[in-house]
Enzyme design. Structure first.
Site, PDB file in Angstrom:
ATOM      1  N   ARG A  23       0.961  -1.261   0.062  1.00 17.52           N
ATOM      2  CA  ARG A  23       0.095  -0.030   0.189  1.00 17.52           C
ATOM      3  C   ARG A  23       0.692   1.222  -0.054  1.00 17.52           C
ATOM      4  NH1 ARG A  23      -3.286  -3.692   2.895  1.00 17.52           N
ATOM      5  NH2 ARG A  23      -5.539  -3.359   2.486  1.00 17.52           N
ATOM      6  N   SER A 138     -22.333 -15.380  11.668  1.00 16.28           N
ATOM      7  CA  SER A 138     -21.576 -14.231  10.833  1.00 16.28           C
ATOM      8  C   SER A 138     -21.624 -14.258   9.295  1.00 16.28           C
ATOM      9  CB  SER A 138     -20.092 -14.036  11.212  1.00 16.28           C
ATOM     10  OG  SER A 138     -19.375 -12.835  10.825  1.00 16.28           O
ATOM     11  N   SER A 190     -19.638  -2.567   1.750  1.00 14.91           N
ATOM     12  CA  SER A 190     -19.117  -1.170   0.897  1.00 14.91           C
ATOM     13  C   SER A 190     -18.125  -1.919  -0.438  1.00 14.91           C
ATOM     14  CB  SER A 190     -18.303  -0.514   1.989  1.00 14.91           C
ATOM     15  OG  SER A 190     -17.315  -1.418   2.521  1.00 14.91           O
ATOM     16  N   THR A 246     -20.985   4.627  12.370  1.00 17.13           N
ATOM     17  CA  THR A 246     -19.696   5.482  12.380  1.00 17.13           C
ATOM     18  C   THR A 246     -20.017   7.041  12.213  1.00 17.13           C
ATOM     19  OG1 THR A 246     -17.789   5.871  11.428  1.00 17.13           O
ATOM     20  CG2 THR A 246     -19.354   5.387  10.026  1.00 17.13           C
ATOM     21  N   LYS A 249     -18.073   8.745   8.140  1.00 12.79           N
ATOM     22  CA  LYS A 249     -18.257   8.670   6.708  1.00 12.79           C
ATOM     23  C   LYS A 249     -19.378   9.782   6.603  1.00 12.79           C
ATOM     24  CE  LYS A 249     -16.616   4.010   6.236  1.00 12.79           C
ATOM     25  NZ  LYS A 249     -15.937   3.823   7.425  1.00 12.79           N
ATOM     26  N   THR A 364      -8.728  -7.026   0.980  1.00 11.62           N
ATOM     27  CA  THR A 364     -10.045  -6.203   1.227  1.00 11.62           C
ATOM     28  C   THR A 364     -11.142  -6.736   0.217  1.00 11.62           C
ATOM     29  OG1 THR A 364      -8.642  -4.312   1.569  1.00 11.62           O
ATOM     30  CG2 THR A 364     -10.999  -4.041   1.043  1.00 11.62           C
TER      31      THR A 364
END
Length: 413
Positions: A23, A138, A190, A246, A249, A364
């Protein structure tokens, strides 16, 4: 001979670099009043760019009321929080923020954390630890913070296939109605921009005696008549036991939170190390977040503008034959399918077109689904959208990235 510790770290970094997953952070200077324009500090002189991947979905981080609230609180109370919540850090603006969040979700109480990651990790792990013999169910695509909360709980877990309520019911049925169970899932996922089947999951939770925990991080402020999220939009908010969100955002600030009944919130407050031993949010941030939430409770203009421009972005890119992945939300993922090409596309957009879109690579997203994740805001006007489409086509042509062949064939006929 002394052990070569640095060799371990160099080797790990070299492995990441070899997989094209290393990254590189873009140094960005946001300019108040000019969003989504910003200044990029690269190797050469600073230059103006347009950000197309911000999580400040509605531009509220630069809203005048939010800035004024932040400035006023800092001027009156100073910069830092002064301590943990238990040791002088429970400021009046922070208490007001939690009341505002509880009201947003029509819950008895709310609890603010320093980030959405911490709110998930601390809350899921603590809730599950306090429930004897808890089984956690989950969703397979849950965020890393939720996965970490599940792991830290040390409870038994079962993973159900993404949004597959049939699979979830099989797992619930196998566990039996008597065993305590906690279903953890998201409203907006997302990376793909799809939505969890909230109502159906609540039906199963009621049928099999399970608690529900929903992550509304990418939905609060964005959906529902007051910005309460997808659960509010769909009329399911009162059926959810714990709502997590959150402030970083759509609300444009910083921090995370949960909203629930008084006993659950008090239990997390009393037992979660990630809450107890962390310095509280500063009063200025709490005041700014409260101003943002209050504004978005009363105003739908930002949400409507964002949805309009997100839809237009999808339409314009699809007409150009670009491989926009299916999304029913404000997320616009464009498939590249290769880590090295994804990074190269991001670099060329920045270097040639002054457009910043961060590449999204493994872990990700799964390998082979690398993508550019575009997040239009109300401030990305039609001219910017057309400019984005032109830039993406130039990048796709230059790098030889595949277009959406079915779209291109249809357009040619």
């Amino acid at each position: 001979m002394a052990f070569d510790y640095n060799r371990i770290f160099r080797s790990a970094l070299e492995e990441v670099a070899a997989e094209k997953r290393y990254r590189v952070f873009a140094e960005i200077e946001r300019v108040a009043g000019k969003f989504p324009k910003a200044i990029y500090h690269g190797a050469d002189a600073p230059r103006d760019i347009t950000i197309w991947c911000s999580n400040d979905y509605l531009g509220m981080g630069q809203h005048r009321d939010v800035i004024d609230a932040c400035r006023d609180a800092a001027g009156r109370m100073g910069v830092g929080a002064g301590g943990t919540r238990n040791i002088s850090g429970t400021s009046h603006p922070l208490v007001n923020l939690e009341a505002e969040l509880a009201d947003l979700h029509h819950k008895e109480a709310a609890l603010a954390f320093t980030s959405g990651f911490i709110s998930n990790e601390a809350s899921i792990s603590t809730i599950a630890q306090l429930i004897p013999d808890c089984l956690i169910l989950s969703d397979a695509l849950n965020h890393s913070s939720m996965i970490e909360g599940v792991r830290r709980s040390r409870s038994e877990k079962k993973i159900f296939r993404h949004n597959d309520v049939g699979h979830l019911e099989d797992l619930l049925k196998a566990a039996g109605k008597e065993r305590p169970k906690l279903i953890v899932f998201e409203s907006v996922y997302s990376m793909d921009g799809d939505i969890g089947p909230i109502g159906k999951i609540c039906d199963l939770a009621e049928k099999y005696g399970a608690m529900t925990y929903i992550d509304e991080v990418h939905a609060v402020g964005m959906y529902g008549p007051r910005g309460g999220g997808i659960a509010e939009r769909d009329g399911e908010m009162d059926r959810i036991d714990v709502i997590e969100g959150t402030l970083a955002k759509a609300f444009g600030c910083m921090g995370g939170y949960i909203a629930s009944n008084g006993d659950i919130v008090d239990a997390v407050r009393s037992f979660a190390p990630g809450f107890i031993f962390t310095t509280a949010l500063p009063p200025s941030i709490a005041a700014a977040a409260t101003a943002s939430i209050r504004h978005l409770k009363a105003s739908s203009a930002e949400r409507e503008g964002q949805q309009r421009q997100a839809t237009r972005t999808k339409d314009v890119l699809l007409r150009r034959g670009l491989p926009v992945m299916p999304s029913v939300t404000h997320i616009v993922p464009v498939l590249v399918g290769d880590a090295e090409l994804c990074k190269a596309a991001s670099d060329r957009l920045m270097d040639t077109h002054d457009i910043y879109i961060q590449p999204i690579n493994y872990p990700t997203v799964p390998r082979g689904t690398e993508r550019l994740r575009i997040t239009p805001t109300p401030f990305h006007d039609d001219a910017l959208i057309e400019g984005l489409a032109e830039a993406l086509c130039e990048v796709w042509d230059t790098l030889g990235i595949p277009y959406a062949e079915t779209v291109r064939a249809a357009a040619a006929e």
